[in-house]
Design a protein around this motif. Structure first.
Motif, PDB file in Angstrom:
ATOM      1  N   VAL A  47      13.309  -7.654   6.887  1.00  0.00           N
ATOM      2  CA  VAL A  47      12.792  -7.167   5.607  1.00  0.00           C
ATOM      3  C   VAL A  47      12.897  -8.264   4.540  1.00  0.00           C
ATOM      4  O   VAL A  47      11.959  -8.532   3.793  1.00  0.00           O
ATOM      5  CB  VAL A  47      13.543  -5.891   5.172  1.00  0.00           C
ATOM      6  CG1 VAL A  47      13.215  -5.514   3.734  1.00  0.00           C
ATOM      7  CG2 VAL A  47      13.197  -4.736   6.102  1.00  0.00           C
ATOM      8  N   PHE A  69      10.280 -10.885   4.757  1.00  0.00           N
ATOM      9  CA  PHE A  69       8.901 -10.405   4.619  1.00  0.00           C
ATOM     10  C   PHE A  69       8.393 -10.549   3.185  1.00  0.00           C
ATOM     11  O   PHE A  69       7.233 -10.854   2.956  1.00  0.00           O
ATOM     12  CB  PHE A  69       8.826  -8.935   5.041  1.00  0.00           C
ATOM     13  CG  PHE A  69       7.423  -8.390   5.109  1.00  0.00           C
ATOM     14  CD1 PHE A  69       6.645  -8.589   6.241  1.00  0.00           C
ATOM     15  CD2 PHE A  69       6.877  -7.685   4.039  1.00  0.00           C
ATOM     16  CE1 PHE A  69       5.355  -8.097   6.306  1.00  0.00           C
ATOM     17  CE2 PHE A  69       5.577  -7.190   4.107  1.00  0.00           C
ATOM     18  CZ  PHE A  69       4.811  -7.397   5.243  1.00  0.00           C
ATOM     19  N   TYR A  70       9.278 -10.342   2.218  1.00  0.00           N
ATOM     20  CA  TYR A  70       8.856 -10.285   0.822  1.00  0.00           C
ATOM     21  C   TYR A  70       9.110 -11.602   0.094  1.00  0.00           C
ATOM     22  O   TYR A  70      10.160 -12.229   0.279  1.00  0.00           O
ATOM     23  CB  TYR A  70       9.580  -9.146   0.104  1.00  0.00           C
ATOM     24  CG  TYR A  70       9.222  -7.790   0.654  1.00  0.00           C
ATOM     25  CD1 TYR A  70       8.044  -7.159   0.254  1.00  0.00           C
ATOM     26  CD2 TYR A  70      10.016  -7.151   1.598  1.00  0.00           C
ATOM     27  CE1 TYR A  70       7.688  -5.919   0.777  1.00  0.00           C
ATOM     28  CE2 TYR A  70       9.669  -5.921   2.117  1.00  0.00           C
ATOM     29  CZ  TYR A  70       8.498  -5.300   1.700  1.00  0.00           C
ATOM     30  OH  TYR A  70       8.146  -4.089   2.213  1.00  0.00           O
ATOM     31  N   THR A  71       8.147 -11.990  -0.733  1.00  0.00           N
ATOM     32  CA  THR A  71       8.241 -13.303  -1.388  1.00  0.00           C
ATOM     33  C   THR A  71       9.341 -13.362  -2.440  1.00  0.00           C
ATOM     34  O   THR A  71       9.792 -14.430  -2.812  1.00  0.00           O
ATOM     35  CB  THR A  71       6.919 -13.673  -2.081  1.00  0.00           C
ATOM     36  OG1 THR A  71       6.525 -12.583  -2.911  1.00  0.00           O
ATOM     37  CG2 THR A  71       5.839 -13.978  -1.078  1.00  0.00           C
ATOM     38  N   GLN A  72       9.772 -12.203  -2.926  1.00  0.00           N
ATOM     39  CA  GLN A  72      10.783 -12.215  -3.979  1.00  0.00           C
ATOM     40  C   GLN A  72      12.121 -12.800  -3.512  1.00  0.00           C
ATOM     41  O   GLN A  72      12.859 -13.378  -4.303  1.00  0.00           O
ATOM     42  CB  GLN A  72      11.002 -10.777  -4.479  1.00  0.00           C
ATOM     43  CG  GLN A  72      11.878 -10.695  -5.705  1.00  0.00           C
ATOM     44  CD  GLN A  72      12.246  -9.250  -6.033  1.00  0.00           C
ATOM     45  OE1 GLN A  72      11.971  -8.329  -5.284  1.00  0.00           O
ATOM     46  NE2 GLN A  72      12.883  -9.064  -7.176  1.00  0.00           N
ATOM     47  N   PHE A  73      12.402 -12.666  -2.214  1.00  0.00           N
ATOM     48  CA  PHE A  73      13.737 -13.029  -1.743  1.00  0.00           C
ATOM     49  C   PHE A  73      13.845 -14.494  -1.337  1.00  0.00           C
ATOM     50  O   PHE A  73      12.932 -15.055  -0.744  1.00  0.00           O
ATOM     51  CB  PHE A  73      14.142 -12.128  -0.571  1.00  0.00           C
ATOM     52  CG  PHE A  73      14.169 -10.681  -0.945  1.00  0.00           C
ATOM     53  CD1 PHE A  73      14.993 -10.247  -1.979  1.00  0.00           C
ATOM     54  CD2 PHE A  73      13.359  -9.761  -0.307  1.00  0.00           C
ATOM     55  CE1 PHE A  73      15.018  -8.911  -2.354  1.00  0.00           C
ATOM     56  CE2 PHE A  73      13.370  -8.421  -0.680  1.00  0.00           C
ATOM     57  CZ  PHE A  73      14.204  -7.998  -1.707  1.00  0.00           C
ATOM     58  N   THR A 130       5.852 -21.739  -5.958  1.00  0.00           N
ATOM     59  CA  THR A 130       4.508 -21.320  -6.367  1.00  0.00           C
ATOM     60  C   THR A 130       4.411 -19.814  -6.167  1.00  0.00           C
ATOM     61  O   THR A 130       4.916 -19.276  -5.187  1.00  0.00           O
ATOM     62  CB  THR A 130       3.415 -22.029  -5.546  1.00  0.00           C
ATOM     63  OG1 THR A 130       3.616 -21.730  -4.180  1.00  0.00           O
ATOM     64  CG2 THR A 130       3.452 -23.519  -5.751  1.00  0.00           C
ATOM     65  N   ALA A 146       1.940 -16.071  -6.676  1.00  0.00           N
ATOM     66  CA  ALA A 146       0.541 -15.651  -6.577  1.00  0.00           C
ATOM     67  C   ALA A 146      -0.106 -15.456  -7.939  1.00  0.00           C
ATOM     68  O   ALA A 146      -1.163 -15.984  -8.204  1.00  0.00           O
ATOM     69  CB  ALA A 146       0.445 -14.385  -5.758  1.00  0.00           C
TER      70      ALA A 146
END
Lengths: 583, 167
Positions: free
Chosen positions: B63, B66-70, B121, B123
């Protein structure tokens, strides 16, 4: 008494609005004037914006206000002499940006204080909810939405009433209403603006939706990248609870609905509703196979309905004004209005809400005032990574779901990026593929690997290494990806390639056959050159060149050694005579 | 960097785990709060969360990645988020990224050796009318040019040196 409202949306704040507010606040210790914040009026090109009201009537809209202008505002407040703020007032031309719009979803944005529920109520807020609870059955609400012809504003354009009805008809006590506020399309920011500027419009619309489908719990899935939107929404939910609009036995009825915010963690694919549900459940956001549709089995396997922010903002207006009033706007196939985020090489960029049926030209030239560069209008990109590029000669296309789809682009969530002749269309396709390659969740092989292969081919073409047959290969691959992907991301990922191939094929051919980038953007295909007639030999470029590629005596024309040049563009940046040209 | 090897203070996360471990579907929220506390997701903290919540480590890492925040490494003093949205692309964000590389020698996801700057970078920051845009920590910088970037970096470097000199 004068009331001053400072526009504090995210972009207003980054343009300096918060500093202006605090300066005004400091000089108002005696409460000589009223001071409040408001959200985003959508005129991003004029931020920061300060509105002065004489009691409730707008008497001056001041634009591009700087900290040093605060003293003129105070002078006006003290004397009432308009000449003090004459130079700050919005021009008649720029006022057209707003006057030519029809605002439904954005009706309160930039007008009310988003942090004060009473301001919303005094503008007619929560009267639609009262009407629904007191006099309409859920079926009647769904009928009203059906009459309005409202379609989902998140991208797919599916009829809202149909989804609501399906969720209503599903068996089960426990149902969920979900708002997709995970606005992932690069270039679209209307949902952020609505939440930041008019959060109660979203809450009220969701409550009406929850009543219609029979949900007792509402969840807003919002991007973590929007901290201000989350903060304002949290505050709004608290205020709505205190007033009895959210919680148990709303307005004394049997209807109860609780609210919850869930911050997304950054994944474009979560715009797909089943992926969003996975993410809400704490999983990797990978789409599920449909059917079953969320209306039958969604969040925690219960019937769920998902709409986006702009859709809910319209719902409230429809209930207040009637479905027919909404359906009176627009075209045969597309009813009501649509909000666009107008950006790119446009003179007046911002949020534009227009009735369906207006043309792209109306938006770009009539409201947006055309290009802000001297170069010609080349095309417009609609719908983000799932959309496509529409060329200038088709810009008389009407804003309508079917007509836009016929061009190969889509309405999408409403990102509208305007391009001039300096934008390379192969580069544009590459840009979007770079995005979808990173955002593909990896579940379907054609999407995961296919988008990467597309990107590699486009990258090669941009580097001048394109081969005969590349265009055909791209086309074949695009069709395979579309056919072989489960969700909307993969099915639409090839659209930017297909539309640029359709309308700008000559640019692809120039890259492949002539090793030339007509827009002068692809770094490997261009060279920097000094124009002898413009160069005065000031040596500025020579001094700034990091690799010593420029030679020539003072007051003589300079030359660039192409073998040494790394094409960093500094010479062009520093030349004050426009003597460096890209070829 | 040191923070990778150094053991994290696990007690900081206990209250978060206790609050959410019995709430279904809270893994992302737990990870967001973890990053809020430590600035990134340290490996030992993730293992600790796995033990305390009973969620398998593989799922937690699945998980989290999967997410760009982490992120999984500490970031520099100045965290540059460079917008790569469509409007920024059209208005030249690629040149901005190149300039940052020329000036600092870092690409997406990297941190300078002195630990001052990290480049990421992203989105879309949603400030399209100010494009090209970047955020450094909480501050937004708009209408960027190569020259403007060089000035901003120079200014931040000087600021950091001043702080060092004071210490």
């Amino acid at each position: 008494m004068y009331n001053i409202k400072v526009g504090e949306g995210s972009c207003g704040i980054s343009a300096g609005a918060a500093k202006i507010y605090s300066l005004l606040e400091k000089s108002n210790t005696d409460n000589i004037f009223g001071l409040s914040v408001t959200g985003c009026i959508g005129m991003c090109f004029l931020e920061p914006i300060v509105d002065i009201y004489n009691n409730d009537e707008l008497c001056a809209r001041l634009v591009q206000v700087k900290e040093s202008d605060v003293e003129y505002i105070l002078q006006f407040i003290a004397t009432g002499d308009e000449s003090a703020i004459k130079n700050l007032k919005i021009s008649d031309d720029d006022s057209e940006f707003l006057s030519k719009q029809t605002r439904i979803a954005l009706r309160n944005c930039g007008i009310i204080d988003p942090e004060d529920i009473n301001d919303y109520i005094s503008h007619g807020g929560y009267s639609a909810l009262s009407k629904v609870i007191e006099s309409l059955t859920p079926e009647q609400v769904i009928d009203e939405i059906k009459i309005s012809g409202l379609a989902g504003r998140g991208g797919a354009g599916f009829p809202t009433w149909f989804k609501w009805n399906a969720a209503r008809q599903s068996d089960g006590e426990e149902k969920y209403l979900i708002c997709n506020a995970d606005e992932g399309d690069p270039g679209a920011f209307m949902d952020r603006a609505v939440i930041e500027s008019d959060p109660h419009a979203l809450i009220e619309g969701m409550l009406i939706g929850a009543y219609a489908i029979g949900a007792k719990e509402a969840v807003v899935y919002v991007r973590a990248e929007y901290p201000l939107a989350i903060a304002r929404l949290e505050k709004a939910i608290e205020q709505a609870k205190e007033k009895g609009y959210v919680g148990n036995n709303i307005l004394g009825s049997d209807f109860s609905c609780s609210f919850r915010i869930k911050a997304g963690a950054g994944a474009f694919v979560c715009g797909e509703e089943t992926a969003l549900i996975e993410s809400l459940e704490g999983q990797r956001g990978m789409p599920r196979l449909k059917p079953p549709f969320p209306a039958q089995s969604g969040y925690w396997g219960k019937p769920s309905n998902i709409n986006n922010v702009e859709t809910f903002a319209n719902v409230t207006w429809i209930i207040s004004n009637g479905g027919e009033a909404f359906a009176a706007l627009g075209t045969e196939d597309s009813k009501g209005t649509k909000v666009f985020a107008l950006t790119g090489k446009i003179r007046r960029g911002g949020l534009v809400e227009i009735p369906m049926g207006k043309t792209l030209n109306d938006v770009i030239f009539d409201i947006g005032d055309g290009m802000r560069t001297e170069r010609a209008f080349k095309g417009v990109q609609l719908g983000g990574p799932s959309g496509g590029c529409i060329p200038a000669n088709l810009a008389d296309t009407q804003v309508d779901y079917k007509k836009l789809s016929a061009t190969g682009a889509i309405m999408g969530s409403g990102g509208m990026v305007v391009m001039d002749e300096s934008t390379c269309m192969v580069g544009m396709a590459k840009f979007f593929l770079d995005f979808t390659t990173k955002e593909s969740c990896g579940k379907c092989v054609p999407c995961r690997i296919g988008t990467r292969r597309l990107l590699e081919i486009l990258d090669r073409i941009c580097k001048g290494e394109g081969k005969e047959g590349d265009i055909e290969l791209l086309e074949e691959l695009c069709i395979q990806i579309k056919d072989g992907s489960l969700c909307g991301l993969g099915q639409t990922a090839p659209n930017p390639v297909l539309t640029t191939l359709k309308y700008f094929r000559d640019e692809y051919e120039a890259h492949i056959k002539e090793k030339r980038c007509p827009a002068g953007e692809c770094i490997d295909l261009i060279s920097y050159n000094v124009l002898p007639e413009k160069c005065i030999g000031c040596l500025m470029c020579q001094k700034k060149c990091p690799v010593g590629a420029i030679s020539g005596k003072v007051k003589e024309v300079q030359t660039i050694d192409h073998d040494k040049c790394i094409k960093c563009g500094r010479c062009k940046d520093v030349c004050r005579f426009g003597a460096v040209e890209i070829r | 960097m040191n923070s990778k090897v150094k053991a994290s203070d696990l007690s900081l996360i206990d209250s978060v785990i206790n609050e959410y471990k019995d709430v279904d579907g809270s893994l992302i929220t737990i990870l967001q709060k973890t990053q809020g506390i430590y600035g990134f997701l340290p490996a030992d903290v993730l293992s600790y969360i796995a033990i305390k919540t009973g969620i398998p480590p593989a799922k937690i890492f699945g998980v989290a990645t999967f997410y760009t925040q982490f992120r999984f490494e500490a970031v520099g003093k100045y965290f540059i988020m460079l917008c790569q949205g469509t409007a920024c692309h059209v208005n030249g964000s690629e040149i901005i990224e190149k300039t940052i590389f020329e000036e600092l020698g870092i690409r997406d996801g990297e941190t300078t050796k002195d630990g001052l700057f990290t480049l990421k970078t992203v989105a879309c920051l949603g400030c399209c009318s100010l494009s090209p845009v970047m955020m450094i920590n909480e501050e937004t910088y708009g209408s960027l040019t190569s020259q403007k970037i060089r000035d901003i970096i120079k200014e931040l470097k000087e600021k950091a040196e001043e702080v060092n000199a004071d210490v």
